[in-house]
Every structure is written in structure tokens, then in C-alpha cells.
Scaffold this motif. Structure first.
Motif, PDB file in Angstrom:
ATOM      1  N   THR A 152       3.293  -3.740 -11.048  1.00 25.93           N
ATOM      2  CA  THR A 152       2.976  -2.790  -9.980  1.00 25.93           C
ATOM      3  C   THR A 152       4.256  -2.270  -9.333  1.00 25.93           C
ATOM      4  O   THR A 152       5.341  -2.846  -9.486  1.00 25.93           O
ATOM      5  CB  THR A 152       2.105  -3.458  -8.909  1.00 25.93           C
ATOM      6  OG1 THR A 152       2.814  -4.578  -8.355  1.00 25.93           O
ATOM      7  CG2 THR A 152       0.793  -3.940  -9.506  1.00 25.93           C
ATOM      8  N   ALA A 155       5.876  -2.062  -2.803  1.00 22.85           N
ATOM      9  CA  ALA A 155       5.549  -1.214  -1.643  1.00 22.85           C
ATOM     10  C   ALA A 155       6.769  -0.854  -0.829  1.00 22.85           C
ATOM     11  O   ALA A 155       6.806   0.213  -0.185  1.00 22.85           O
ATOM     12  CB  ALA A 155       4.529  -1.936  -0.763  1.00 22.85           C
ATOM     13  N   PRO A 159       7.577   3.923  -2.136  1.00 27.04           N
ATOM     14  CA  PRO A 159       6.401   4.162  -1.289  1.00 27.04           C
ATOM     15  C   PRO A 159       6.721   4.099   0.203  1.00 27.04           C
ATOM     16  O   PRO A 159       6.215   4.907   0.987  1.00 27.04           O
ATOM     17  CB  PRO A 159       5.435   3.044  -1.703  1.00 27.04           C
ATOM     18  CG  PRO A 159       5.804   2.746  -3.114  1.00 27.04           C
ATOM     19  CD  PRO A 159       7.295   2.888  -3.156  1.00 27.04           C
ATOM     20  N   GLU A 209       8.569   8.206  -8.985  1.00 29.07           N
ATOM     21  CA  GLU A 209       7.799   6.958  -9.017  1.00 29.07           C
ATOM     22  C   GLU A 209       6.870   6.916 -10.224  1.00 29.07           C
ATOM     23  O   GLU A 209       6.762   5.883 -10.902  1.00 29.07           O
ATOM     24  CB  GLU A 209       7.003   6.839  -7.726  1.00 29.07           C
ATOM     25  CG  GLU A 209       6.108   5.627  -7.636  1.00 29.07           C
ATOM     26  CD  GLU A 209       5.277   5.631  -6.367  1.00 29.07           C
ATOM     27  OE1 GLU A 209       4.057   5.887  -6.461  1.00 29.07           O
ATOM     28  OE2 GLU A 209       5.840   5.406  -5.282  1.00 29.07           O
ATOM     29  N   PHE A 230      -5.352   3.601  -8.972  1.00 28.46           N
ATOM     30  CA  PHE A 230      -4.028   3.905  -8.425  1.00 28.46           C
ATOM     31  C   PHE A 230      -3.679   5.370  -8.622  1.00 28.46           C
ATOM     32  O   PHE A 230      -3.289   6.070  -7.677  1.00 28.46           O
ATOM     33  CB  PHE A 230      -2.971   3.015  -9.082  1.00 28.46           C
ATOM     34  CG  PHE A 230      -1.561   3.364  -8.696  1.00 28.46           C
ATOM     35  CD1 PHE A 230      -1.020   2.885  -7.517  1.00 28.46           C
ATOM     36  CD2 PHE A 230      -0.784   4.182  -9.509  1.00 28.46           C
ATOM     37  CE1 PHE A 230       0.281   3.222  -7.150  1.00 28.46           C
ATOM     38  CE2 PHE A 230       0.512   4.522  -9.162  1.00 28.46           C
ATOM     39  CZ  PHE A 230       1.049   4.032  -7.973  1.00 28.46           C
ATOM     40  N   THR A 234      -3.477   8.192  -5.597  1.00 27.66           N
ATOM     41  CA  THR A 234      -2.153   8.757  -5.302  1.00 27.66           C
ATOM     42  C   THR A 234      -1.982  10.145  -5.920  1.00 27.66           C
ATOM     43  O   THR A 234      -1.309  11.001  -5.340  1.00 27.66           O
ATOM     44  CB  THR A 234      -1.050   7.825  -5.818  1.00 27.66           C
ATOM     45  OG1 THR A 234      -1.173   7.650  -7.239  1.00 27.66           O
ATOM     46  CG2 THR A 234      -1.125   6.465  -5.137  1.00 27.66           C
ATOM     47  N   PHE A 286      -0.913   3.756   1.478  1.00 34.05           N
ATOM     48  CA  PHE A 286       0.208   2.822   1.516  1.00 34.05           C
ATOM     49  C   PHE A 286      -0.278   1.406   1.822  1.00 34.05           C
ATOM     50  O   PHE A 286       0.178   0.429   1.211  1.00 34.05           O
ATOM     51  CB  PHE A 286       1.228   3.274   2.565  1.00 34.05           C
ATOM     52  CG  PHE A 286       2.416   2.363   2.692  1.00 34.05           C
ATOM     53  CD1 PHE A 286       3.349   2.278   1.668  1.00 34.05           C
ATOM     54  CD2 PHE A 286       2.584   1.581   3.822  1.00 34.05           C
ATOM     55  CE1 PHE A 286       4.444   1.415   1.774  1.00 34.05           C
ATOM     56  CE2 PHE A 286       3.670   0.726   3.934  1.00 34.05           C
ATOM     57  CZ  PHE A 286       4.605   0.648   2.910  1.00 34.05           C
ATOM     58  N   TYR A 290      -0.684  -0.031  -1.983  1.00 36.02           N
ATOM     59  CA  TYR A 290       0.630  -0.603  -2.257  1.00 36.02           C
ATOM     60  C   TYR A 290       0.839  -1.985  -1.625  1.00 36.02           C
ATOM     61  O   TYR A 290       1.406  -2.883  -2.245  1.00 36.02           O
ATOM     62  CB  TYR A 290       1.736   0.337  -1.757  1.00 36.02           C
ATOM     63  CG  TYR A 290       1.876   1.601  -2.538  1.00 36.02           C
ATOM     64  CD1 TYR A 290       2.594   1.626  -3.730  1.00 36.02           C
ATOM     65  CD2 TYR A 290       1.298   2.798  -2.099  1.00 36.02           C
ATOM     66  CE1 TYR A 290       2.749   2.795  -4.460  1.00 36.02           C
ATOM     67  CE2 TYR A 290       1.441   3.968  -2.818  1.00 36.02           C
ATOM     68  CZ  TYR A 290       2.157   3.971  -4.000  1.00 36.02           C
ATOM     69  OH  TYR A 290       2.306   5.127  -4.720  1.00 36.02           O
TER      70      TYR A 290
END
Length: 292
Positions: A152, A155, A159, A209, A230, A234, A286, A290
Motif C-alpha cells: 500500500t 499515508a 497523500p 503516486e 482504492f 481516489t 485520506f 490511507y
């Protein structure tokens, strides 16, 4: 035939019949067909997507032009202004429901579906019959490890930077609004231009990203339930930031041309509302995508 009586509050402006909604629907249909085909790795999907996107932008350019000309001509009285405000409120509400559906899918998957399939609570029978060897965890690339193992995105890297960028942009667009109401033209253009720049920076960092996710982390749209939720959340947010940035840039040009004054500037307010909505959605992303 269009009717315009800007000095008469009892008469409502009725525009000429417009071809843009019809053409816009066709352009959006072409865009989505191309995008879906691109995702399914069909050779013609990518070019069709970009053709549709170009058509969408062309329709928006022409449609915005018609509305701007009507506004400058003084066709919009107080009743029309109230209708515009109500329309924008309902549009943002529909966008709230749009994202609520995807957040709901994320919540349902993490809170109910995965534990049930793992045999927790009322899902014991489901676990035994459907997938006895399954063990829940989040993030999860189920079913059956679709897309392979992945990592992943932390965060507290890009982000977090993008969160600070969007929060700052919310402040700059508010500063621009106060400058407009105060009649400070230079401050208005500066703060609004800075908001556009922050929006572009956010999009650039999100693209960076995504590139890192695909190339280094093996996190793709095909990475099971985590990858799909995800990128849907996003990605659609990024699309909204793109549209918001385009609208802010158009408003900047209109401000530079002197289309607004301190008392009549609903177009500016509508875009500012939209931008604040985009900020709030990102805070939810977020936190729930994240961080948690």
C-alpha cells in the motif's frame, strides 16, 4: 424564443433550446466506452477515450461560452440567481451521494463482507461452505489473490502532502472570494491563480503516486477488492479535482476580464462551493483509505 427582462423580477429568463446537453451525453458515452475498453485492454479503447475526452472539453467550452454571454448580457435576474443557487446545491448533494456509494462499498467490505467470509459472527456457515481456507485481513487482494501481492501507499508521504495542498487551496479560494467582495482586483487574481496552481500540483502528485503504485508496489485496479476501491475512490476524486481546476481557471479568466463585481458573482461562488466539497471528500479519503 428566449425571454430576458433583467429589470423585471416577475419575469423569468427562458433560454433558447440548447443542443449542448444532447451533444454532451454523446461525448460522455464515447468517453466511457473508450475508458472501459481501455481497462479491458482492447486496442481501440485508448484512442476512443481521448477522442471522447476531447469532445467533452469542446462541449464544455461551447456551453460555458453561451452561459457567459447570457450573463454579460444581463439576462439573469434575482429569480434566475436563486434557481442557479438551488441547482448548485442539489448538484453538490448528488455528488455527495455519489461518493457515499463508494465509501459505503468500502465500509461494507471491511466491516461485514470480509469478516463474514472468514467465519466471524453470522458468517460461519458462509465460511464453511464457500471459502473454508479464507482468512480476512485489510488490505486484501481477494478473491483468491487477484492481481498478486502488493504494497500500500504510505499515508504520510505524498497523500499527506496532497492533503496539505488541498487544505491550503481551500484557504486561498476563500481569500480570493474576500478580495472579490472587497473590490481588490490584484489580490483576487493572485489568490485565485494560486488556487489553480495548487490544484494542478495536486493532480501532478497524484499522477506520480499512481505511477509508483503500478510500477513499484504492484498496486493496480486489478488488485482485488482493495485495488478496485482504492482507485475508484481516489480516481473519481482526481477527476473532480480536474474539473474543479478547469472551472477555477475559467473563473480566473473571467475575473481578469472584469465579468464580476462585489455584488454579482455567483459563478465564482458556485465554483468555490464545489472546490470546498472536493476538499472535504479528500479528507474522508485520506482518513479512511490511507490512514485507517
Amino acid at each position: 424564443m428566449a425571454l430576458a427582462h433583467p429589470t423585471d423580477s416577475n419575469v423569468y429568463f427562458v433560454p433558447h433550446s440548447s443542443r449542448w446537453p444532447f451533444l454532451g451525453s454523446i461525448a460522455l458515452f464515447i468517453t466511457m466506452i473508450g475508458f472501459a475498453s481501455w481497462l479491458n485492454e482492447l486496442a481501440w479503447g485508448r484512442p476512443v477515450f481521448f477522442v471522447g475526452l476531447a469532445l467533452v472539453l469542446s462541449v464544455l467550452f461551447m456551453w460555458f461560452g453561451d452561459v457567459i454571454r447570457e450573463s454579460i448580457a444581463g439576462s439573469y435576474n434575482h429569480q434566475v440567481d436563486v434557481s442557479f443557487r438551488m441547482g448548485m446545491v442539489w448538484f453538490i448533494f448528488s455528488e455527495v451521494m455519489f461518493f457515499a456509494a463508494f465509501f459505503g462499498a468500502l465500509f461494507y467490505t471491511r466491516t461485514f463482507a470480509l469478516p463474514w467470509i472468514s467465519g466471524e459472527g453470522d458468517g460461519a456457515a458462509t465460511h464453511a461452505i464457500l471459502w473454508e481456507s479464507f482468512s480476512a485481513g485489510w488490505p486484501n487482494n481477494g478473491p483468491a489473490g487477484v492481481g498478486g501481492p502488493f504494497r500500500t501507499i504510505p499515508a504520510w508521504g505524498l497523500p499527506l502532502v496532497n492533503t496539505l495542498i488541498l487544505l491550503t487551496s481551500g484557504s486561498t479560494v476563500t481569500a480570493a472570494h474576500h478580495a472579490l467582495k472587497g473590490g481588490h482586483r490584484r489580490s483576487l487574481l493572485f489568490w485565485l491563480g494560486l488556487t489553480v496552481l495548487l490544484g494542478c500540483t495536486f493532480l501532478f502528485l497524484q499522477a506520480t503516486e499512481y505511477g509508483e503504485a503500478y510500477k513499484q508496489l504492484n498496486l493496480t485496479l486489478g488488485s482485488g477488492i482493495y485495488g478496485s476501491t482504492f482507485f475508484m475512490l481516489t480516481g473519481f476524486h482526481g477527476l473532480h479535482v480536474t474539473l474543479g481546476t478547469i472551472m477555477l481557471a475559467i473563473i480566473w479568466l473571467r475575473c481578469a476580464k472584469g465579468h464580476f463585481d462585489r455584488d454579482h458573482h455567483f459563478a465564482f461562488e458556485a465554483v468555490a462551493w464545489y472546490w470546498h466539497f472536493v476538499d472535504v471528500v479528500w479528507l474522508g479519503l485520506f482518513l479512511f483509505v490511507y490512514v485507517l
